[in-house]
Design a protein around this motif. Structure first.
Motif, PDB file in Angstrom:
ATOM      1  N   ALA A 377      47.699  50.276  -7.774  1.00  0.00           N
ATOM      2  CA  ALA A 377      48.713  49.419  -8.403  1.00  0.00           C
ATOM      3  C   ALA A 377      48.330  49.073  -9.833  1.00  0.00           C
ATOM      4  CB  ALA A 377      48.899  48.137  -7.590  1.00  0.00           C
ATOM      5  N   GLN A 378      49.358  48.865 -10.640  1.00  0.00           N
ATOM      6  CA  GLN A 378      49.153  48.440 -12.031  1.00  0.00           C
ATOM      7  C   GLN A 378      50.271  47.479 -12.409  1.00  0.00           C
ATOM      8  OE1 GLN A 378      50.003  50.879 -15.759  1.00  0.00           O
ATOM      9  NE2 GLN A 378      47.781  50.988 -15.707  1.00  0.00           N
ATOM     10  N   VAL A 379      49.887  46.317 -12.918  1.00  0.00           N
ATOM     11  CA  VAL A 379      50.879  45.331 -13.351  1.00  0.00           C
ATOM     12  C   VAL A 379      50.762  45.168 -14.866  1.00  0.00           C
ATOM     13  CG1 VAL A 379      49.318  43.370 -12.929  1.00  0.00           C
ATOM     14  CG2 VAL A 379      51.779  42.995 -12.978  1.00  0.00           C
ATOM     15  N   SER A 380      51.903  45.116 -15.521  1.00  0.00           N
ATOM     16  CA  SER A 380      51.929  44.984 -16.983  1.00  0.00           C
ATOM     17  C   SER A 380      53.104  44.110 -17.386  1.00  0.00           C
ATOM     18  CB  SER A 380      52.025  46.360 -17.652  1.00  0.00           C
ATOM     19  OG  SER A 380      53.168  47.059 -17.200  1.00  0.00           O
ATOM     20  N   GLY A 381      53.137  43.734 -18.665  1.00  0.00           N
ATOM     21  CA  GLY A 381      54.195  42.867 -19.157  1.00  0.00           C
ATOM     22  C   GLY A 381      55.388  43.659 -19.671  1.00  0.00           C
ATOM     23  N   ILE A 382      56.572  43.044 -19.584  1.00  0.00           N
ATOM     24  CA  ILE A 382      57.790  43.591 -20.185  1.00  0.00           C
ATOM     25  C   ILE A 382      58.031  42.782 -21.461  1.00  0.00           C
ATOM     26  CG2 ILE A 382      60.262  43.982 -19.898  1.00  0.00           C
ATOM     27  CD1 ILE A 382      59.792  43.944 -16.864  1.00  0.00           C
ATOM     28  N   ARG A 383      58.097  43.469 -22.599  1.00  0.00           N
ATOM     29  CA  ARG A 383      58.227  42.778 -23.877  1.00  0.00           C
ATOM     30  C   ARG A 383      59.521  43.170 -24.573  1.00  0.00           C
ATOM     31  NH1 ARG A 383      53.845  39.976 -25.319  1.00  0.00           N
ATOM     32  NH2 ARG A 383      52.022  40.261 -23.971  1.00  0.00           N
ATOM     33  N   ASP A 384      60.119  42.200 -25.283  1.00  0.00           N
ATOM     34  CA  ASP A 384      61.385  42.455 -25.975  1.00  0.00           C
ATOM     35  C   ASP A 384      61.121  43.107 -27.327  1.00  0.00           C
ATOM     36  OD1 ASP A 384      60.500  40.453 -27.681  1.00  0.00           O
ATOM     37  OD2 ASP A 384      61.819  38.921 -26.849  1.00  0.00           O
ATOM     38  N   ASP A 385      62.188  43.288 -28.132  1.00  0.00           N
ATOM     39  CA  ASP A 385      62.052  43.998 -29.398  1.00  0.00           C
ATOM     40  C   ASP A 385      61.264  43.214 -30.436  1.00  0.00           C
ATOM     41  OD1 ASP A 385      63.900  42.043 -29.772  1.00  0.00           O
ATOM     42  OD2 ASP A 385      65.503  43.343 -30.515  1.00  0.00           O
ATOM     43  N   GLN A 386      60.964  41.939 -30.149  1.00  0.00           N
ATOM     44  CA  GLN A 386      60.124  41.145 -31.036  1.00  0.00           C
ATOM     45  C   GLN A 386      58.733  40.934 -30.443  1.00  0.00           C
ATOM     46  OE1 GLN A 386      62.166  37.520 -32.086  1.00  0.00           O
ATOM     47  NE2 GLN A 386      63.910  38.594 -32.978  1.00  0.00           N
ATOM     48  N   ASP A 387      58.392  41.777 -29.456  1.00  0.00           N
ATOM     49  CA  ASP A 387      57.079  41.769 -28.802  1.00  0.00           C
ATOM     50  C   ASP A 387      56.786  40.445 -28.090  1.00  0.00           C
ATOM     51  OD1 ASP A 387      54.813  43.270 -28.112  1.00  0.00           O
ATOM     52  OD2 ASP A 387      53.584  42.215 -29.583  1.00  0.00           O
ATOM     53  N   ARG A 388      57.851  39.762 -27.627  1.00  0.00           N
ATOM     54  CA  ARG A 388      57.659  38.552 -26.850  1.00  0.00           C
ATOM     55  C   ARG A 388      57.714  38.888 -25.367  1.00  0.00           C
ATOM     56  NH1 ARG A 388      62.246  35.093 -29.878  1.00  0.00           N
ATOM     57  NH2 ARG A 388      63.353  36.892 -29.024  1.00  0.00           N
ATOM     58  N   LEU A 389      56.819  38.302 -24.596  1.00  0.00           N
ATOM     59  CA  LEU A 389      56.769  38.553 -23.163  1.00  0.00           C
ATOM     60  C   LEU A 389      58.035  38.036 -22.507  1.00  0.00           C
ATOM     61  CD1 LEU A 389      54.842  39.653 -20.961  1.00  0.00           C
ATOM     62  CD2 LEU A 389      54.079  37.305 -20.615  1.00  0.00           C
ATOM     63  N   SER A 390      58.729  38.907 -21.767  1.00  0.00           N
ATOM     64  CA  SER A 390      59.990  38.500 -21.146  1.00  0.00           C
ATOM     65  C   SER A 390      60.026  38.791 -19.642  1.00  0.00           C
ATOM     66  CB  SER A 390      61.166  39.209 -21.826  1.00  0.00           C
ATOM     67  OG  SER A 390      61.044  40.610 -21.727  1.00  0.00           O
ATOM     68  N   GLY A 391      58.962  39.358 -19.098  1.00  0.00           N
ATOM     69  CA  GLY A 391      58.934  39.647 -17.668  1.00  0.00           C
ATOM     70  C   GLY A 391      57.697  40.453 -17.292  1.00  0.00           C
ATOM     71  N   TYR A 392      57.686  40.898 -16.032  1.00  0.00           N
ATOM     72  CA  TYR A 392      56.520  41.606 -15.502  1.00  0.00           C
ATOM     73  C   TYR A 392      57.007  42.770 -14.640  1.00  0.00           C
ATOM     74  CZ  TYR A 392      54.766  36.947 -16.600  1.00  0.00           C
ATOM     75  OH  TYR A 392      54.484  35.763 -17.226  1.00  0.00           O
ATOM     76  N   VAL A 393      56.228  43.857 -14.604  1.00  0.00           N
ATOM     77  CA  VAL A 393      56.564  44.985 -13.756  1.00  0.00           C
ATOM     78  C   VAL A 393      55.304  45.461 -13.042  1.00  0.00           C
ATOM     79  CG1 VAL A 393      56.251  46.671 -15.625  1.00  0.00           C
ATOM     80  CG2 VAL A 393      57.669  47.255 -13.648  1.00  0.00           C
ATOM     81  N   LEU A 394      55.458  45.723 -11.749  1.00  0.00           N
ATOM     82  CA  LEU A 394      54.373  46.221 -10.912  1.00  0.00           C
ATOM     83  C   LEU A 394      54.695  47.646 -10.492  1.00  0.00           C
ATOM     84  CD1 LEU A 394      51.798  45.761  -9.126  1.00  0.00           C
ATOM     85  CD2 LEU A 394      53.349  44.943  -7.339  1.00  0.00           C
ATOM     86  N   MET A 395      53.769  48.590 -10.754  1.00  0.00           N
ATOM     87  CA  MET A 395      53.942  49.991 -10.388  1.00  0.00           C
ATOM     88  C   MET A 395      52.978  50.296  -9.245  1.00  0.00           C
ATOM     89  SD  MET A 395      56.118  50.674 -12.830  1.00  0.00           S
ATOM     90  CE  MET A 395      56.259  52.440 -13.054  1.00  0.00           C
ATOM     91  N   LEU A 396      53.502  50.905  -8.167  1.00  0.00           N
ATOM     92  CA  LEU A 396      52.714  51.187  -6.961  1.00  0.00           C
ATOM     93  C   LEU A 396      52.759  52.682  -6.641  1.00  0.00           C
ATOM     94  CD1 LEU A 396      54.337  48.306  -4.903  1.00  0.00           C
ATOM     95  CD2 LEU A 396      52.022  48.231  -5.795  1.00  0.00           C
ATOM     96  N   ARG A 397      51.623  53.227  -6.245  1.00  0.00           N
ATOM     97  CA  ARG A 397      51.573  54.639  -5.861  1.00  0.00           C
ATOM     98  C   ARG A 397      50.680  54.801  -4.632  1.00  0.00           C
ATOM     99  NH1 ARG A 397      52.720  59.320  -8.475  1.00  0.00           N
ATOM    100  NH2 ARG A 397      52.947  58.271 -10.472  1.00  0.00           N
ATOM    101  N   ASP A 398      51.164  55.571  -3.649  1.00  0.00           N
ATOM    102  CA  ASP A 398      50.402  55.848  -2.436  1.00  0.00           C
ATOM    103  C   ASP A 398      49.356  56.925  -2.742  1.00  0.00           C
ATOM    104  OD1 ASP A 398      49.409  56.544   0.051  1.00  0.00           O
ATOM    105  OD2 ASP A 398      51.333  56.359   1.059  1.00  0.00           O
ATOM    106  N   VAL A 399      48.074  56.567  -2.639  1.00  0.00           N
ATOM    107  CA  VAL A 399      46.994  57.522  -2.939  1.00  0.00           C
ATOM    108  C   VAL A 399      46.132  57.751  -1.705  1.00  0.00           C
ATOM    109  CG1 VAL A 399      46.945  56.981  -5.411  1.00  0.00           C
ATOM    110  CG2 VAL A 399      45.575  55.603  -3.824  1.00  0.00           C
ATOM    111  N   THR A 400      46.739  57.562  -0.516  1.00  0.00           N
ATOM    112  CA  THR A 400      45.976  57.713   0.723  1.00  0.00           C
ATOM    113  C   THR A 400      45.364  59.102   0.840  1.00  0.00           C
ATOM    114  OG1 THR A 400      47.459  56.134   1.812  1.00  0.00           O
ATOM    115  CG2 THR A 400      46.084  57.497   3.221  1.00  0.00           C
ATOM    116  N   GLU A 401      46.162  60.143   0.627  1.00  0.00           N
ATOM    117  CA  GLU A 401      45.645  61.508   0.775  1.00  0.00           C
ATOM    118  C   GLU A 401      44.586  61.801  -0.270  1.00  0.00           C
ATOM    119  OE1 GLU A 401      46.350  63.232   3.382  1.00  0.00           O
ATOM    120  OE2 GLU A 401      47.677  61.584   3.998  1.00  0.00           O
TER     121      GLU A 401
END
Length: 575
Positions: A377-401
């Motif tokens: 997993a990786q979590v990062s910020g969502i930033r607007d066109d003025q580089d202000r933090l406006s939200g968050y996004v979490l990316m998940l990937r199954d790496v079991t194999e």
């Protein structure tokens, strides 16, 4: 009108003239007089906390006199301050000033620091060319009620009239013939001098002659005269010098009202077109992106707004986390993590990284129906066109194999592929660890080396497959017959080594060596045939026989070869 569509920062006074809240009032009054300004900002750390105006001076002087010595601005200023940013449009500022009935607006930046002041004079100076203002006569906008006083009226009474009626000026006249004018600016100048003689009359302090224009003068001409003569009001009189009215900067500004309404309609119409275009573009992008994210079968995506409320949760995230979108969308991130049993300290660490403009990666394992799923997993910020933090996004990937494959590769790198015992590399690693532990705790560590006798005959007689099976069975006996803390490794061929930590004595180690010998000599049944083995073994004990790995190996090998020679001589004596 073009000026109404401009922004405040284009026309406001960029000079930030201000005083601290604890400044003497006389200093502020002197500063206003010297700069010919109608107001001054009160600043604390460059932030506006109040405003001090000519009208404030008039109201105070009407009841307590013109002596301001001993007073500080904090006790006289108006607070809080009405302020706007430089990006505000002039038509918006005009509306705000009209509704609030003020003549000054403090201009600030995004951090709330003062950057300038917007006054009615700024608007008058930037009217530009406007046909409407050029044809409209001032008698349509002027104030027809003009407050007049006789020249012999005591100054204190005239001052009281101005304060009581909130007048910016009073005309001094005799029989409707204007003689002069008394303004807020005049009162400010008198206050700057401190005490004035008693029994002053309005006629003694008025300014004369008074600037007058005929009622047919256009609004644009009147505004031009105000700019050229640096005045804020004009008397309107007929050819017989009779008072008809008074036109002030406020009247001119109010004349913009009809133009303001028209401008506002144009702005609203333009904004509606822009909004509809933006809506269509946004809807197309939203549909496009939503389909992409929903079709990302291998990538789980979870998004939250700046208030930590989850607003997007794709099907892959449902599958990977085992929680449906119905249980998550609209809920606070903390609540969802508590449902999943994730410690809030770990979540806080991730958000700290995001606020430092970096990403936060982590790894989690989730029990599945018949196994454990490994998720990267990786979590990062969502930033607007003025580089202000406006939200968050979490990316998940199954790496079991991938994790399983890495574990297999790691296991093969450290284990013998035939017997699954530790190979030479892993055995040496464990020997280094056990030596450090033995030195630290002053315990005995035994090493045993073992060579199978005549194992080549088994391969030559029964074949290599039978020989391999024999080695696997022997490795199984070693694993079952030794302690969990013991290590047995295959060095290659028919060579095995043993690590026996925490021995009570050399005799204790010799007893386990004899037990290993018994494991070797017990018969094996392979392909219907009984096979018996024997082995030559050597023992070395740390620290008695050596303090390092190389010495222990050499001493154990020497002991094994001594035992092998003894066995050979014993067998030679057998008839």
């Amino acid at each position: 009108m073009a000026v109404l569509k401009r922004q405040i920062k284009e026309i406001c006074s960029p000079e930030v003239l201000g005083v601290p809240p604890d400044s003497p009032a006389v200093d502020a009054i002197a500063l206003m007089r010297d700069h010919s300004i109608s107001s001054i900002m009160v600043l604390a750390d460059k932030r506006p906390v109040g405003i001090f105006t000519e009208r404030t001076v008039v109201r105070y002087a009407a009841t307590r006199g013109l002596d301001f010595s001993g007073l500080i601005i904090r006790d006289l200023m108006s607070s809080p301050v009405l302020s706007v940013t430089g990006d505000t449009f002039i038509h918006e500022a005009l509306n705000l000033m009209a509704h609030s009935k003020i003549r000054h607006l403090v201009v600030t930046d995004g951090a709330g620091l003062a950057t300038g002041m917007l006054t009615q004079s700024n608007l008058i100076e930037n009217l530009g060319h406007d046909p409407y203002m050029e044809v409209k006569p001032i008698d349509q906008i002027m104030s027809r009620i003009v407050f007049t006083v006789p020249p012999d009226l005591p100054f204190e009474r005239a001052l009281g009239e101005m304060a009581e009626k909130s007048l910016s000026c009073i005309v001094v006249a005799t029989d409707e013939t204007p003689l002069g004018i008394l303004t807020e600016r005049d009162v400010l100048r008198l206050a700057a001098h401190g005490r004035i003689p008693d029994q002053l009359t309005a006629g003694q302090v008025m300014r004369s002659p008074i600037l007058a224009v005929p009622p047919s003068t256009s609004v644009a001409e009147a505004a031009g005269i105000m700019r050229q003569r640096n005045v804020r009001r004009l008397l309107v009189s007929n050819g017989h010098a009779r008072i008809q009215g008074l036109v002030t900067q406020s009247n001119v500004i109010k004349a913009l009202e009809s133009n303001y309404i028209q401008t506002l309609k144009e702005v609203i119409r333009d904004k509606e077109v822009e909004l509809m275009t933006a809506y269509r573009n946004l809807r197309e992008k939203t549909v496009y992106l939503d389909n992409i994210m929903r079709s990302a079968m291998d990538m789980g995506i979870v998004a939250a707004n700046i208030d930590f409320c989850i607003n997007y949760y794709n099907p892959a995230a449902e599958r990977l986390l085992g929680i449906s979108s119905r249980e998550t969308v609209g809920k606070h991130i903390w609540e969802v993590h508590q449902m999943a049993g994730v410690p809030l300290e770990r979540l806080s660490k991730g958000f700290q990284a995001i606020h430092q403009n970096t990403t936060h990666s982590f790894f989690l394992k989730r029990p599945d129906v018949d196994s454990t799923r490994c998720i990267e997993a990786q979590v990062s910020g969502i930033r607007d066109d003025q580089d202000r933090l406006s939200g968050y996004v979490l990316m998940l990937r199954d790496v079991t194999e991938r994790v399983k494959a890495e574990e297999i590769i790691r296991h093969l790198a450290y284990h013998d592929p035939l017997t699954d015992l530790p190979n030479r590399t892993l055995f040496h690693d464990r020997l280094a660890v056990e030596l450090k532990r033995a030195r630290r705790h002053s315990t005995l560590l035994a090493m045993v080396v073992l060579d199978l006798d005549r194992f080549k005959e088994v391969n030559d007689t029964l074949g290599h497959l039978a020989g391999d099976e024999l080695l696997r069975l022997l490795a199984g006996r070693f694993r079952q017959g030794l302690r969990e803390s013991d290590t047995v490794g295959r060095m290659g061929g028919d060579e095995f080594t043993f690590l026996l930590p925490d021995m009570a004595s050399r005799e204790h180690a010799a007893g386990i060596t004899a037990k290993i010998q018994d494991m070797v000599e017990q018969p094996f049944l392979i392909e219907g045939r009984t096979i018996t083995l024997s082995a030559s073994m050597g023992l070395a004990v740390h620290p008695e026989d050596g303090d390092d790995a190389e010495t222990l190996f050499r001493m154990a090998d020497d002991d094994m070869y001594r035992n092998k020679r003894v066995d050979c001589r014993r067998q030679e004596r057998i008839p």
